[in-house]
Design an enzyme around this catalytic site. Structure first.
Site, PDB file in Angstrom:
ATOM      1  N   ASN A 136       0.874  -1.178   0.000  1.00 48.01           N
ATOM      2  CA  ASN A 136       0.000   0.000   0.000  1.00 48.01           C
ATOM      3  C   ASN A 136       0.908   1.224   0.000  1.00 48.01           C
ATOM      4  OD1 ASN A 136      -1.785   2.049   0.488  1.00 48.01           O
ATOM      5  ND2 ASN A 136      -2.441   1.330   2.523  1.00 48.01           N
ATOM      6  N   TRP A 137       0.985   1.852  -1.150  1.00 48.49           N
ATOM      7  CA  TRP A 137       1.910   2.991  -1.276  1.00 48.49           C
ATOM      8  C   TRP A 137       1.358   4.238  -0.587  1.00 48.49           C
ATOM      9  CZ3 TRP A 137       4.208   3.028  -6.980  1.00 48.49           C
ATOM     10  CH2 TRP A 137       4.825   1.780  -7.217  1.00 48.49           C
ATOM     11  N   LYS A 138       0.099   4.199  -0.210  1.00 50.37           N
ATOM     12  CA  LYS A 138      -0.564   5.349   0.428  1.00 50.37           C
ATOM     13  C   LYS A 138      -0.370   6.607  -0.433  1.00 50.37           C
ATOM     14  CE  LYS A 138      -0.175   3.086   4.871  1.00 50.37           C
ATOM     15  NZ  LYS A 138      -0.118   3.204   6.328  1.00 50.37           N
ATOM     16  N   HIS A 149      -9.561   1.164   5.021  1.00 55.28           N
ATOM     17  CA  HIS A 149      -8.285   1.356   5.730  1.00 55.28           C
ATOM     18  C   HIS A 149      -8.518   2.288   6.927  1.00 55.28           C
ATOM     19  CE1 HIS A 149      -4.168   2.430   6.615  1.00 55.28           C
ATOM     20  NE2 HIS A 149      -3.808   1.365   5.923  1.00 55.28           N
ATOM     21  N   GLU A 172      -6.861   4.650   8.035  1.00 54.72           N
ATOM     22  CA  GLU A 172      -6.625   6.071   7.752  1.00 54.72           C
ATOM     23  C   GLU A 172      -7.862   6.699   7.112  1.00 54.72           C
ATOM     24  OE1 GLU A 172      -3.007   5.393   5.604  1.00 54.72           O
ATOM     25  OE2 GLU A 172      -2.006   4.889   7.490  1.00 54.72           O
ATOM     26  N   GLU A 209      -5.302  -5.029  10.567  1.00 53.31           N
ATOM     27  CA  GLU A 209      -4.313  -3.986  10.803  1.00 53.31           C
ATOM     28  C   GLU A 209      -4.626  -3.278  12.114  1.00 53.31           C
ATOM     29  OE1 GLU A 209      -2.325  -2.778   6.798  1.00 53.31           O
ATOM     30  OE2 GLU A 209      -3.938  -1.382   7.242  1.00 53.31           O
ATOM     31  N   GLY A 245       2.409   2.376  10.894  1.00 53.65           N
ATOM     32  CA  GLY A 245       3.320   3.507  10.744  1.00 53.65           C
ATOM     33  C   GLY A 245       4.036   3.884  12.030  1.00 53.65           C
ATOM     34  N   SER A 294       3.490  -1.991  10.382  1.00 55.27           N
ATOM     35  CA  SER A 294       4.941  -1.978  10.625  1.00 55.27           C
ATOM     36  C   SER A 294       5.624  -3.277  10.220  1.00 55.27           C
ATOM     37  CB  SER A 294       5.248  -1.637  12.095  1.00 55.27           C
ATOM     38  OG  SER A 294       4.796  -0.329  12.397  1.00 55.27           O
ATOM     39  N   GLY A 346       2.938  -1.129   4.305  1.00 55.72           N
ATOM     40  CA  GLY A 346       2.919   0.301   4.001  1.00 55.72           C
ATOM     41  C   GLY A 346       4.312   0.795   3.671  1.00 55.72           C
ATOM     42  N   GLY A 347       4.949   1.430   4.642  1.00 52.74           N
ATOM     43  CA  GLY A 347       6.252   2.070   4.420  1.00 52.74           C
ATOM     44  C   GLY A 347       7.279   1.212   3.707  1.00 52.74           C
TER      45      GLY A 347
HETATM   46  P1  13P Z   1       3.037   0.497   7.694  1.00 48.54           P
HETATM   47  O1  13P Z   1       3.561  -0.784   7.123  1.00 48.54           O
HETATM   48  O2  13P Z   1       3.729   1.715   7.174  1.00 48.54           O
HETATM   49  O3  13P Z   1       2.938   0.439   9.188  1.00 48.54           O
HETATM   50  O4  13P Z   1       1.524   0.650   7.163  1.00 48.54           O
HETATM   51  C1  13P Z   1       0.677  -0.431   7.269  1.00 48.54           C
HETATM   52  C2  13P Z   1      -0.552  -0.144   6.511  1.00 48.54           C
HETATM   53  O5  13P Z   1      -1.340   0.687   6.893  1.00 48.54           O
HETATM   54  C3  13P Z   1      -0.772  -0.879   5.257  1.00 48.54           C
HETATM   55  O6  13P Z   1      -2.046  -0.638   4.769  1.00 48.54           O
END
Ligand code: 13P
Length: 258
Positions: free
Chosen positions: A9-11, A94, A96, A164, A170, A210, A231-232
């Site tokens: 997920n590149w967000k 998600h 977020e 999640e 994050g 994470s 994510g990251g």
């Molecule tokens: P991180 O891997 O950056 O913690 O993000 C997880 C996430 O929200 C994937 O959708």
């Protein structure tokens, strides 16, 4: 047998040119790894170009959000039919989006329905917040989120779930493999109650929060966990490749039914 799946997920990261660079760097390495579904979810504006860049490879494409109406006067939104043309997966619910864009269970339910209608595979995200976790309410929260998201849906073919925990996203503070395995087992049992054992056993449930190349094996080694929503670390070529490679090594044989 459940095919393992790693989704990036590149967000809200990467300009169009950065997305082109990232996917071009990832493609050869990802393409050499078998027995794992490899999904990347860039921002909307890059989907069409990335789709061209992964043509002929084993990499699959997902979007990060969807609107539930088919078309019309919804300025700025992206409809299911637009996405169905472009990609195979879509992340829905998600945390977020729940947190910053006020997405409720009802909205998420409509989005899941809309995605399934055009045969997009939803990656439904559920997970408890820190205070809920500390109050011992994880089971209650994920059970309710699952029920609300799937309300009125006869049979969610193609559905994928990502557990999640919000406190792990994050933050660098991942759940332990055991914690995640326990909650994912619970989610699987709940889907068996909502539907049937067959669906529950075929359902892929990912862990997200994470995940890095250094800790991925903790999750992938767990029997209930079918992969990760990253994510990251999905923005870093070597990290992402390492997570996918480890998944293939640990779980790849399952996809072959061995
Ligand atoms: P991180 O891997 O950056 O913690 O993000 C997880 C996430 O929200 C994937 O959708």
């Amino acid at each position: 047998m459940r095919m393992p799946l790693i989704a990036g997920n590149w967000k809200m990261n990467t300009t169009l040119s950065e997305a082109i660079e990232l996917v071009s760097e990832m493609r050869p390495g990802l393409d050499r790894i078998d027995n794992v579904d490899k999904v990347i979810c860039p921002p909307f504006i890059s989907l069409a170009v990335v789709k061209e860049l992964i043509k002929g490879s084993s990499i699959k494409l997902g979007a990060q959000n969807i609107y539930f109406e088919e078309k019309g006067a919804y300025t700025g939104e992206i409809s299911p039919v637009m996405l169905a043309d472009l990609c195979e997966f879509v992340i829905i619910g998600h945390s977020e989006r729940r947190q910053y864009f006020n997405e409720t269970g009802d909205i998420i339910n409509k989005k899941i329905l809309a995605a399934l209608r055009v045969r997009l595979k939803p990656i439904l995200c559920i997970g408890e917040r820190l205070e809920e976790n500390e109050a011992g309410r994880t089971e209650e929260i994920v059970t309710e989120q699952l029920r609300a998201s799937l309300a009125g849906i006869d049979y969610p073919g193609g559905l994928i779930i990502a557990y999640e925990p919000v406190w792990a996203i994050g933050t660098g503070k991942a759940a332990t493999g055991e914690q995640a395995n326990e909650t994912i087992g619970l989610i699987r049992r709940n889907t068996a109650k909502l539907y049937d054992e067959r669906l529950a056993q075929a359902l892929r449930i990912l862990y997200g929060g994470s995940v890095t190349a250094a800790n991925a094996n903790q999750f992938i080694n767990q029997p209930e966990i079918d992969g990760a929503l990253v994510g990251g670390a999905s923005l870093k070529v070597t990290e992402f490749l390492s997570i996918v490679r480890q998944t293939s090594e640990i779980k790849g044989h399952l996809s072959k039914g061995v």
